[in-house]
Enzyme design. Structure first.
Site, PDB file in Angstrom:
ATOM      1  N   GLY A   1       3.308 -43.210  -7.784  1.00 46.21           N
ATOM      2  CA  GLY A   1       4.063 -43.457  -6.554  1.00 46.21           C
ATOM      3  C   GLY A   1       3.432 -42.832  -5.331  1.00 46.21           C
ATOM      4  O   GLY A   1       2.262 -42.450  -5.338  1.00 46.21           O
TER       5      GLY A   1
ATOM      6  N   HIS B   1      -3.784 -47.676  -3.667  1.00 45.68           N
ATOM      7  CA  HIS B   1      -2.975 -48.239  -4.761  1.00 45.68           C
ATOM      8  C   HIS B   1      -2.797 -49.745  -4.558  1.00 45.68           C
ATOM      9  O   HIS B   1      -2.909 -50.530  -5.498  1.00 45.68           O
ATOM     10  CB  HIS B   1      -1.577 -47.608  -4.781  1.00 45.68           C
ATOM     11  CG  HIS B   1      -1.542 -46.154  -5.103  1.00 45.68           C
ATOM     12  ND1 HIS B   1      -1.149 -45.203  -4.193  1.00 45.68           N
ATOM     13  CD2 HIS B   1      -1.820 -45.468  -6.238  1.00 45.68           C
ATOM     14  CE1 HIS B   1      -1.185 -44.007  -4.747  1.00 45.68           C
ATOM     15  NE2 HIS B   1      -1.591 -44.137  -5.989  1.00 45.68           N
TER      16      HIS B   1
ATOM     17  N   GLY C   1      -8.289 -46.806 -10.890  1.00 43.57           N
ATOM     18  CA  GLY C   1      -9.170 -46.544  -9.768  1.00 43.57           C
ATOM     19  C   GLY C   1     -10.355 -45.654 -10.121  1.00 43.57           C
ATOM     20  O   GLY C   1     -10.240 -44.741 -10.942  1.00 43.57           O
TER      21      GLY C   1
ATOM     22  N   LYS D   1     -11.365 -43.610  -8.086  1.00 42.82           N
ATOM     23  CA  LYS D   1     -11.007 -42.342  -7.462  1.00 42.82           C
ATOM     24  C   LYS D   1     -10.826 -41.264  -8.537  1.00 42.82           C
ATOM     25  O   LYS D   1     -11.207 -40.113  -8.355  1.00 42.82           O
ATOM     26  CB  LYS D   1      -9.717 -42.548  -6.652  1.00 42.82           C
ATOM     27  CG  LYS D   1      -8.973 -41.304  -6.249  1.00 42.82           C
ATOM     28  CD  LYS D   1      -9.695 -40.559  -5.163  1.00 42.82           C
ATOM     29  CE  LYS D   1      -8.917 -39.455  -4.527  1.00 42.82           C
ATOM     30  NZ  LYS D   1      -8.034 -38.677  -5.337  1.00 42.82           N
TER      31      LYS D   1
ATOM     32  N   SER E   1      -5.268 -40.561  -0.834  1.00 46.71           N
ATOM     33  CA  SER E   1      -4.605 -39.879  -1.948  1.00 46.71           C
ATOM     34  C   SER E   1      -3.173 -39.584  -1.535  1.00 46.71           C
ATOM     35  O   SER E   1      -2.894 -39.312  -0.356  1.00 46.71           O
ATOM     36  CB  SER E   1      -5.328 -38.558  -2.257  1.00 46.71           C
ATOM     37  OG  SER E   1      -4.496 -37.724  -3.040  1.00 46.71           O
TER      38      SER E   1
ATOM     39  N   ARG F   1      -1.748 -37.040  -2.107  1.00 47.83           N
ATOM     40  CA  ARG F   1      -1.694 -35.625  -1.718  1.00 47.83           C
ATOM     41  C   ARG F   1      -2.100 -35.403  -0.262  1.00 47.83           C
ATOM     42  O   ARG F   1      -1.831 -34.339   0.294  1.00 47.83           O
ATOM     43  CB  ARG F   1      -2.597 -34.790  -2.632  1.00 47.83           C
ATOM     44  CG  ARG F   1      -2.069 -34.690  -4.057  1.00 47.83           C
ATOM     45  CD  ARG F   1      -2.944 -33.781  -4.902  1.00 47.83           C
ATOM     46  NE  ARG F   1      -2.292 -33.436  -6.158  1.00 47.83           N
ATOM     47  CZ  ARG F   1      -2.387 -34.155  -7.273  1.00 47.83           C
ATOM     48  NH1 ARG F   1      -3.093 -35.259  -7.281  1.00 47.83           N
ATOM     49  NH2 ARG F   1      -1.772 -33.767  -8.374  1.00 47.83           N
TER      50      ARG F   1
HETATM   51  P1  AMP Z   1      -1.993 -41.979  -8.927  1.00 47.92           P
HETATM   52  O1  AMP Z   1      -0.740 -42.531  -8.330  1.00 47.92           O
HETATM   53  O2  AMP Z   1      -2.643 -40.930  -8.111  1.00 47.92           O
HETATM   54  O3  AMP Z   1      -1.820 -41.624 -10.380  1.00 47.92           O
HETATM   55  O4  AMP Z   1      -3.021 -43.188  -8.928  1.00 47.92           O
HETATM   56  C1  AMP Z   1      -2.736 -44.425  -9.510  1.00 47.92           C
HETATM   57  C2  AMP Z   1      -3.993 -45.251  -9.548  1.00 47.92           C
HETATM   58  O5  AMP Z   1      -4.467 -45.448  -8.221  1.00 47.92           O
HETATM   59  C3  AMP Z   1      -5.124 -44.571 -10.323  1.00 47.92           C
HETATM   60  O6  AMP Z   1      -5.788 -45.537 -11.121  1.00 47.92           O
HETATM   61  C4  AMP Z   1      -6.004 -44.035  -9.228  1.00 47.92           C
HETATM   62  O7  AMP Z   1      -7.345 -43.907  -9.610  1.00 47.92           O
HETATM   63  C5  AMP Z   1      -5.843 -45.099  -8.163  1.00 47.92           C
HETATM   64  N1  AMP Z   1      -6.160 -44.573  -6.830  1.00 47.92           N
HETATM   65  C6  AMP Z   1      -5.805 -43.373  -6.305  1.00 47.92           C
HETATM   66  N2  AMP Z   1      -6.350 -43.215  -5.100  1.00 47.92           N
HETATM   67  C7  AMP Z   1      -7.057 -44.341  -4.834  1.00 47.92           C
HETATM   68  C8  AMP Z   1      -7.867 -44.788  -3.728  1.00 47.92           C
HETATM   69  N3  AMP Z   1      -8.046 -44.027  -2.662  1.00 47.92           N
HETATM   70  N4  AMP Z   1      -8.442 -45.999  -3.812  1.00 47.92           N
HETATM   71  C9  AMP Z   1      -8.269 -46.793  -4.897  1.00 47.92           C
HETATM   72  N5  AMP Z   1      -7.534 -46.436  -5.977  1.00 47.92           N
HETATM   73  C10 AMP Z   1      -6.939 -45.224  -5.936  1.00 47.92           C
END
Ligand code: AMP
Length: 295
Positions: free
Chosen positions: A41, A47, A159, A161, A197, A199
């Site tokens: 989220g 995302h 991602g 990332k 991010s 964060r």
């Molecule tokens: P998270 O919500 O941080 O667990 O991320 C969910 C998915 O989004 C994961 O597969 C991440 O690698 C991807 N993701 C996070 N940041 C980015 C970004 N800046 N660009 C593309 N994908 C991302």
């Protein structure tokens, strides 16, 4: 299904495994290809780019939002993790995501379920993030495994990332012969290079000005890969990061498949620079492929 109008009329929202699976199996019976994008989220354009990619490869996209407690080794990080479900649902609705799954922990981890996975990972979960976030990858693999079991997608999009996470999921899928195609999505960045991010919104104004140096350092590693000795290059760039006011957990140049440190770039087909650092109380990670292709 939740009929709350804030979630719009197109996207279906499910909170239980039972209802989600009912809907997915109906769509599968109609011959639809399902792509799955797991997230925690606080969605941003990065995302959403994964969801758009998913739509190119499938007929129906399922996005999950689940802040998985078992992958947080730091309680403060878990508590401070941003939660903004209404906005997330709105953003997904705008790009025509078909299904949003927002389960409670009790749905993901029902009593009696033993999520212990038997995997041969070698150093893959020990190095880089593994050194600094003990237990993180165990929790991450458990939740991805469980979500794949629930959703049973044809395609999984993750991602770059989270490059090490991608590598681990790639290995898990191969070892457990999970019938899903894993597709990588490129990292979306702000105009100054900062990787998007969830964060980032916690960065102070002062830190926000400093953090673009992370991407500059990664680019410098790429430009200098064949020019400087790797050790010299890394210590020079590490000094830059720390002099800027960031506190670096690691800055490494590794083989893109084995995650072993690279000593001579000529001996590797795929090389990735990985970095993790603290900007105040916010921990950021990033990476850049220095020599490719990744997979
Ligand atoms: P998270 O919500 O941080 O667990 O991320 C969910 C998915 O989004 C994961 O597969 C991440 O690698 C991807 N993701 C996070 N940041 C980015 C970004 N800046 N660009 C593309 N994908 C991302």
């Amino acid at each position: 299904m939740n009929s709350n109008p804030i979630f719009g009329i197109h996207m279906q929202l499910y909170t239980t495994v039972r209802n989600l699976q009912k809907s997915i199996s109906q769509n599968k019976q109609n011959g639809q290809k399902i792509a799955f994008v797991p997230t925690m989220g606080a969605l941003h354009a990065g995302h959403l780019s994964l969801v758009k990619k998913a739509k190119q490869h499938a007929d129906l996209v399922v996005v999950s939002i689940f802040i998985n407690p078992s992958q947080f080794n730091n309680q403060q990080d878990l508590l401070k993790y941003p939660r903004m479900l209404e906005q997330d649902a709105y953003l997904l609705e705008q790009i025509d995501c078909e299904i949003l799954f927002v389960p409670l922990a009790s749905e993901v981890y029902p009593a009696g379920l033993n999520p212990e996975l038997k995997l041969e990972l070698g150093i893959l979960d020990q190095v880089l993030e593994g050194e600094f976030r003990p237990g993180h990858f165990k929790g991450m693999l458990e939740v991805v495994y469980r979500l794949l079991d629930i959703v049973q997608p044809d395609i999984l999009i993750m991602g770059q990332k989270d490059f090490q996470q991608f590598t681990l999921v790639f290995n898990m899928i191969r070892q457990l012969k999970i019938p899903v195609q894993l597709i990588i999505g490129e990292t979306l960045r702000e105009s100054d290079g900062l990787a998007m991010s969830s964060r980032n919104m916690r960065l102070s104004a002062e830190m926000r000005k400093i953090v673009p140096i992370i991407y500059q350092v990664l680019l410098e590693l790429k430009n200098q890969l064949y020019i400087s000795e790797i050790d010299d290059l890394l210590s020079r760039e590490l000094e830059k990061l720390n002099a800027s006011g960031l506190i670096t957990d690691y800055l490494r140049i590794v083989d893109g498949i084995s995650l072993e440190p690279v000593l001579n770039p000529k001996n590797h087909d795929c090389i990735v620079a990985c970095v993790a650092c603290w900007a105040g109380d916010v921990r950021l990670i990033d990476n850049l492929v220095l020599k490719g292709p990744l997979h």
